[in-house]
Design a protein around this motif. Structure first.
Motif, PDB file in Angstrom:
ATOM      1  N   PRO A  33       6.343  -3.130 -17.156  1.00 30.22           N
ATOM      2  CA  PRO A  33       6.147  -4.517 -16.734  1.00 30.22           C
ATOM      3  C   PRO A  33       7.384  -5.033 -16.005  1.00 30.22           C
ATOM      4  O   PRO A  33       8.431  -5.228 -16.618  1.00 30.22           O
ATOM      5  CB  PRO A  33       5.905  -5.255 -18.062  1.00 30.22           C
ATOM      6  N   LEU A  34       7.240  -5.215 -14.702  1.00 29.66           N
ATOM      7  CA  LEU A  34       8.397  -5.580 -13.860  1.00 29.66           C
ATOM      8  C   LEU A  34       8.201  -6.920 -13.157  1.00 29.66           C
ATOM      9  O   LEU A  34       8.896  -7.218 -12.185  1.00 29.66           O
ATOM     10  CB  LEU A  34       8.610  -4.484 -12.809  1.00 29.66           C
ATOM     11  N   ILE A  35       7.241  -7.704 -13.615  1.00 31.95           N
ATOM     12  CA  ILE A  35       7.048  -9.012 -12.979  1.00 31.95           C
ATOM     13  C   ILE A  35       8.151  -9.954 -13.448  1.00 31.95           C
ATOM     14  O   ILE A  35       8.374 -10.123 -14.647  1.00 31.95           O
ATOM     15  CB  ILE A  35       5.626  -9.551 -13.260  1.00 31.95           C
ATOM     16  N   ALA A  36       8.857 -10.545 -12.467  1.00 28.94           N
ATOM     17  CA  ALA A  36      10.096 -11.278 -12.777  1.00 28.94           C
ATOM     18  C   ALA A  36       9.845 -12.582 -13.528  1.00 28.94           C
ATOM     19  O   ALA A  36      10.775 -13.162 -14.070  1.00 28.94           O
ATOM     20  CB  ALA A  36      10.861 -11.552 -11.488  1.00 28.94           C
ATOM     21  N   SER A  37       8.604 -13.061 -13.540  1.00 29.94           N
ATOM     22  CA  SER A  37       8.327 -14.363 -14.173  1.00 29.94           C
ATOM     23  C   SER A  37       7.713 -14.219 -15.557  1.00 29.94           C
ATOM     24  O   SER A  37       7.212 -15.189 -16.107  1.00 29.94           O
ATOM     25  CB  SER A  37       7.378 -15.173 -13.281  1.00 29.94           C
ATOM     26  N   LYS A 337       8.189  -0.824   5.736  1.00 27.33           N
ATOM     27  CA  LYS A 337       8.192   0.502   6.361  1.00 27.33           C
ATOM     28  C   LYS A 337       7.027   1.363   5.833  1.00 27.33           C
ATOM     29  O   LYS A 337       6.569   2.290   6.483  1.00 27.33           O
ATOM     30  CB  LYS A 337       9.531   1.169   5.994  1.00 27.33           C
ATOM     31  N   TYR A 338       6.583   1.046   4.632  1.00 25.90           N
ATOM     32  CA  TYR A 338       5.562   1.893   3.980  1.00 25.90           C
ATOM     33  C   TYR A 338       4.199   1.226   3.847  1.00 25.90           C
ATOM     34  O   TYR A 338       3.229   1.870   3.456  1.00 25.90           O
ATOM     35  CB  TYR A 338       6.041   2.279   2.576  1.00 25.90           C
ATOM     36  N   GLY A 339       4.122  -0.057   4.137  1.00 25.76           N
ATOM     37  CA  GLY A 339       2.856  -0.779   3.961  1.00 25.76           C
ATOM     38  C   GLY A 339       3.180  -2.234   3.689  1.00 25.76           C
ATOM     39  O   GLY A 339       4.313  -2.659   3.876  1.00 25.76           O
ATOM     40  N   LEU A 340       2.191  -2.999   3.245  1.00 28.40           N
ATOM     41  CA  LEU A 340       2.470  -4.404   2.958  1.00 28.40           C
ATOM     42  C   LEU A 340       2.531  -4.638   1.452  1.00 28.40           C
ATOM     43  O   LEU A 340       1.993  -3.851   0.657  1.00 28.40           O
ATOM     44  CB  LEU A 340       1.419  -5.288   3.633  1.00 28.40           C
ATOM     45  N   GLY A 341       3.196  -5.714   1.092  1.00 30.03           N
ATOM     46  CA  GLY A 341       3.495  -5.971  -0.314  1.00 30.03           C
ATOM     47  C   GLY A 341       2.263  -5.981  -1.214  1.00 30.03           C
ATOM     48  O   GLY A 341       2.289  -5.417  -2.315  1.00 30.03           O
ATOM     49  N   GLY A 342       1.180  -6.596  -0.738  1.00 29.50           N
ATOM     50  CA  GLY A 342      -0.027  -6.694  -1.558  1.00 29.50           C
ATOM     51  C   GLY A 342      -0.654  -5.330  -1.795  1.00 29.50           C
ATOM     52  O   GLY A 342      -1.116  -5.022  -2.905  1.00 29.50           O
ATOM     53  N   ASP A 343      -0.681  -4.502  -0.752  1.00 33.04           N
ATOM     54  CA  ASP A 343      -1.284  -3.161  -0.874  1.00 33.04           C
ATOM     55  C   ASP A 343      -0.437  -2.287  -1.798  1.00 33.04           C
ATOM     56  O   ASP A 343      -0.962  -1.534  -2.626  1.00 33.04           O
ATOM     57  CB  ASP A 343      -1.387  -2.502   0.509  1.00 33.04           C
ATOM     58  N   ILE A 344       0.876  -2.411  -1.653  1.00 30.65           N
ATOM     59  CA  ILE A 344       1.770  -1.593  -2.487  1.00 30.65           C
ATOM     60  C   ILE A 344       1.702  -2.048  -3.944  1.00 30.65           C
ATOM     61  O   ILE A 344       1.717  -1.229  -4.868  1.00 30.65           O
ATOM     62  CB  ILE A 344       3.184  -1.613  -1.890  1.00 30.65           C
ATOM     63  N   GLU A 345       1.573  -3.338  -4.137  1.00 29.84           N
ATOM     64  CA  GLU A 345       1.395  -3.876  -5.504  1.00 29.84           C
ATOM     65  C   GLU A 345       0.191  -3.200  -6.177  1.00 29.84           C
ATOM     66  O   GLU A 345       0.254  -2.807  -7.345  1.00 29.84           O
ATOM     67  CB  GLU A 345       1.186  -5.395  -5.388  1.00 29.84           C
ATOM     68  N   ILE A 354       3.798  -2.544 -12.971  1.00 27.12           N
ATOM     69  CA  ILE A 354       3.266  -3.878 -12.687  1.00 27.12           C
ATOM     70  C   ILE A 354       4.352  -4.710 -11.990  1.00 27.12           C
ATOM     71  O   ILE A 354       5.358  -5.074 -12.608  1.00 27.12           O
ATOM     72  CB  ILE A 354       2.814  -4.591 -13.994  1.00 27.12           C
ATOM     73  N   VAL A 355       4.123  -4.995 -10.712  1.00 32.78           N
ATOM     74  CA  VAL A 355       5.090  -5.789  -9.933  1.00 32.78           C
ATOM     75  C   VAL A 355       4.303  -6.866  -9.189  1.00 32.78           C
ATOM     76  O   VAL A 355       3.083  -6.872  -9.217  1.00 32.78           O
ATOM     77  CB  VAL A 355       5.844  -4.921  -8.887  1.00 32.78           C
ATOM     78  N   ASN A 356       4.993  -7.760  -8.502  1.00 36.74           N
ATOM     79  CA  ASN A 356       4.225  -8.635  -7.615  1.00 36.74           C
ATOM     80  C   ASN A 356       4.815  -8.714  -6.222  1.00 36.74           C
ATOM     81  O   ASN A 356       6.007  -8.541  -6.013  1.00 36.74           O
ATOM     82  CB  ASN A 356       3.977 -10.031  -8.217  1.00 36.74           C
ATOM     83  N   ARG A 357       3.896  -8.953  -5.290  1.00 33.76           N
ATOM     84  CA  ARG A 357       4.261  -9.049  -3.868  1.00 33.76           C
ATOM     85  C   ARG A 357       5.153 -10.262  -3.646  1.00 33.76           C
ATOM     86  O   ARG A 357       5.084 -11.225  -4.411  1.00 33.76           O
ATOM     87  CB  ARG A 357       2.991  -9.160  -3.034  1.00 33.76           C
ATOM     88  N   GLY A 375       7.311  -7.932   1.242  1.00 35.06           N
ATOM     89  CA  GLY A 375       8.148  -7.506   0.126  1.00 35.06           C
ATOM     90  C   GLY A 375       7.444  -7.398  -1.208  1.00 35.06           C
ATOM     91  O   GLY A 375       6.279  -7.773  -1.367  1.00 35.06           O
ATOM     92  N   ILE A 376       8.201  -6.851  -2.164  1.00 34.68           N
ATOM     93  CA  ILE A 376       7.817  -6.937  -3.570  1.00 34.68           C
ATOM     94  C   ILE A 376       9.035  -7.453  -4.334  1.00 34.68           C
ATOM     95  O   ILE A 376      10.171  -7.310  -3.878  1.00 34.68           O
ATOM     96  CB  ILE A 376       7.348  -5.579  -4.168  1.00 34.68           C
ATOM     97  N   ARG A 377       8.767  -8.088  -5.478  1.00 35.29           N
ATOM     98  CA  ARG A 377       9.844  -8.610  -6.318  1.00 35.29           C
ATOM     99  C   ARG A 377       9.756  -7.920  -7.680  1.00 35.29           C
ATOM    100  O   ARG A 377       8.667  -7.762  -8.230  1.00 35.29           O
ATOM    101  CB  ARG A 377       9.649 -10.117  -6.478  1.00 35.29           C
ATOM    102  N   LEU A 378      10.912  -7.498  -8.174  1.00 31.26           N
ATOM    103  CA  LEU A 378      10.969  -6.824  -9.477  1.00 31.26           C
ATOM    104  C   LEU A 378      11.890  -7.628 -10.399  1.00 31.26           C
ATOM    105  O   LEU A 378      12.852  -8.234  -9.930  1.00 31.26           O
ATOM    106  CB  LEU A 378      11.565  -5.417  -9.311  1.00 31.26           C
ATOM    107  N   GLY A 379      11.605  -7.594 -11.696  1.00 26.92           N
ATOM    108  CA  GLY A 379      12.489  -8.257 -12.673  1.00 26.92           C
ATOM    109  C   GLY A 379      12.824  -7.279 -13.786  1.00 26.92           C
ATOM    110  O   GLY A 379      11.946  -6.564 -14.276  1.00 26.92           O
ATOM    111  N   SER A 380      14.093  -7.269 -14.191  1.00 24.33           N
ATOM    112  CA  SER A 380      14.519  -6.296 -15.215  1.00 24.33           C
ATOM    113  C   SER A 380      14.451  -6.863 -16.637  1.00 24.33           C
ATOM    114  O   SER A 380      14.731  -6.161 -17.601  1.00 24.33           O
ATOM    115  CB  SER A 380      15.964  -5.851 -14.936  1.00 24.33           C
TER     116      SER A 380
END
Ligand code: PLP
Length: 444
Positions: A33-37, A337-345, A354-357, A375-380
């Protein structure tokens, strides 16, 4: 429909809900679980949320309630207030807002009138929809009726531009539209905000200086992020469930001069009954933060730095390289470079990651939308709570890179992630409990 058939259909739905709940818990036991919120609360917080407090009404301030039956509820709420004051070195605390958004709404309602100017960050520069103007259906514009304007932002340095913001404040004053609220903080928050640099100019213009610490509240409490009060802010709003690992909800802390106004606006303008079980959960989480918050916050920041560095070494375009990537729990990655944030999510989700765009600073100019930004955003913060350290962040970066860069193998990564997660099933930085972090607890 005969009565017995209706009852058996209802029972089927009843079972389906429990079945889905259990499957969700199992999935999170095997995921990253890497969703920052988000965060996982301690078993003690979960127990508080399950209590009968959640079925009661209070309304108002302890000792001044609209309802009877609050003898113990009042004591818990007063304790929660004291813990919040201690944790944030505040003169006043209100633990009643039912979310971070509602905490911001209290500030708009208490300290500004319709059409007053609020200066804040645009969503694409890291702001949040609760700070947004009416044209994007943001709370500040659409509900607070504020004229939301933005601090000029320096994309290169990932920071509000201090000189241009001072010019903007001066020109608003000259036009007879001085800002009434200066709102710092945000949803994408990698580095400190220039509160110290701008607080005086805002105050001289007649604005209250507020810091939205929805995300970084737990880092501030643990002494690992800027202290907005020390830098001149007089109000801090936050969610109680991001870096602060409590139940979902909101908290406001302030300097003494704002106490009465916040208190009289929270109730009855923004809540009638507040969520009393969550008040108990907030008190437990804040007690745990007083005991373990310093170590927790330090490890969160060390982990996000290690995660950013490891992703960078794997060739990913991690935002903020020049500034050391991050000083908070967050890491932002430009994945275009690899795709868009939503698709990569979605691909990452198939691999149990589990991340979010995330909209990045130039996305509007690029014609990108929040559904599929660059982009994507990750939270530790949640992985840290599960006991992971810097060396584990290298493994996590490896899983992420395999899915993002190679774009396939999600099933294999999924199995390996589940295996990796086996050693991390307890909540750390909390008083001891035999319960697992995502253990499903049956009562019915
Ligand atoms: C900066 C900021 N403010 C406010 C909120 C709203 O918080 P909540 O979801 O608790 O209402 C969020 C949510 O993510 C946020 O990022």
């Amino acid at each position: 429909m005969p009565h017995s058939t209706a009852r058996s259909t209802a029972k089927k739905h009843f079972r389906t809900v429990f079945n889905l709940l259990e499957r969700h818990h199992k999935w999170f036991q095997e995921s990253l679980p890497l969703i920052a919120s988000e965060n996982v609360p301690s078993p003690a917080v979960r127990e508080a949320i399950l209590s009968d407090f959640g079925n009661r009404y209070a309304e108002g301030w302890p000792g001044e309630r609209v309802y009877a039956g609050c003898i113990y509820i009042d004591q818990v709420e007063l304790l929660a207030v004291e813990l919040a004051k201690k944790l944030f070195k505040a003169d006043f605390a209100d633990v009643r807002p039912v979310s971070g958004l509602v905490a911001n709404l209290v500030v708009y309602t208490a300290f500004a009138q319709a059409n007053d100017v609020m200066l804040t960050k645009a969503i694409v520069k890291g702001g949040h929809v609760s700070m947004g103007p009416a044209r994007v259906k943001g709370t500040a514009g659409n509900v607070g009726r504020l004229d939301v304007q933005y601090f000029p932002f320096d994309d290169e340095n990932i920071q509000i531009d201090v000189d241009k913001s001072k010019e903007k404040i001066a020109s608003l004053v000259k036009e007879g539209k001085p800002p009434k609220v200066g709102m710092f903080g945000g949803s994408l928050i990698l580095f400190r905000e220039p509160v110290r640099e701008l607080a005086d100019a805002l105050k001289e213009a007649g604005a209250v200086v507020c810091y939205d610490a929805a995300h970084v509240g737990g880092l501030i409490a643990g002494g690992r992020f800027q202290d907005p009060f020390e830098e001149g802010a007089t109000i801090i709003t936050m969610s109680s469930h991001k870096c602060l690992p409590g139940p979902q909800g909101g908290i406001i802390v302030s300097k003494g001069e704002h106490a009465d106004r916040i208190k009289e606006v929270t109730f009855p303008s923004t809540v009638s009954n507040h969520h009393l079980h969550h008040v108990a959960g907030k008190a437990i989480a804040m007690a745990e933060m007083l005991a373990f918050g310093k170590q927790y916050a330090s490890q969160i920041v060390r982990n996000s730095k290690a995660l950013a560095q490891a992703l960078y070494e794997k060739g990913l375009n991690v935002v903020g390289e020049r500034r050391g990537f991050t000083e908070s729990h967050q890491v932002a990655v430009d994945v275009s470079k690899y795709g868009l944030g939503g698709d990569i999510e979605k691909k990452l989700e198939q691999a149990n990651i589990i991340v979010n765009r995330q909209m990045l600073f130039q996305d509007v100019q690029k014609g990108l939308h929040y559904q599929n930004p660059s982009g994507i955003r990750l939270g530790s913060q949640e992985l840290t709570r599960l006991g992971m350290k810097e060396n584990h962040m290298k493994d996590v970066a490896g899983f992420l890179a395999r899915v993002i860069v190679k774009g396939n193998g999600s099933q294999r990564v999924r199995r390996e992630v589940a295996e990796f997660r086996r050693d991390f099933q307890k909540v750390h930085y909390a008083f001891a409990s035999s319960r697992g972090a995502y253990e499903y607890i049956r009562i019915a």
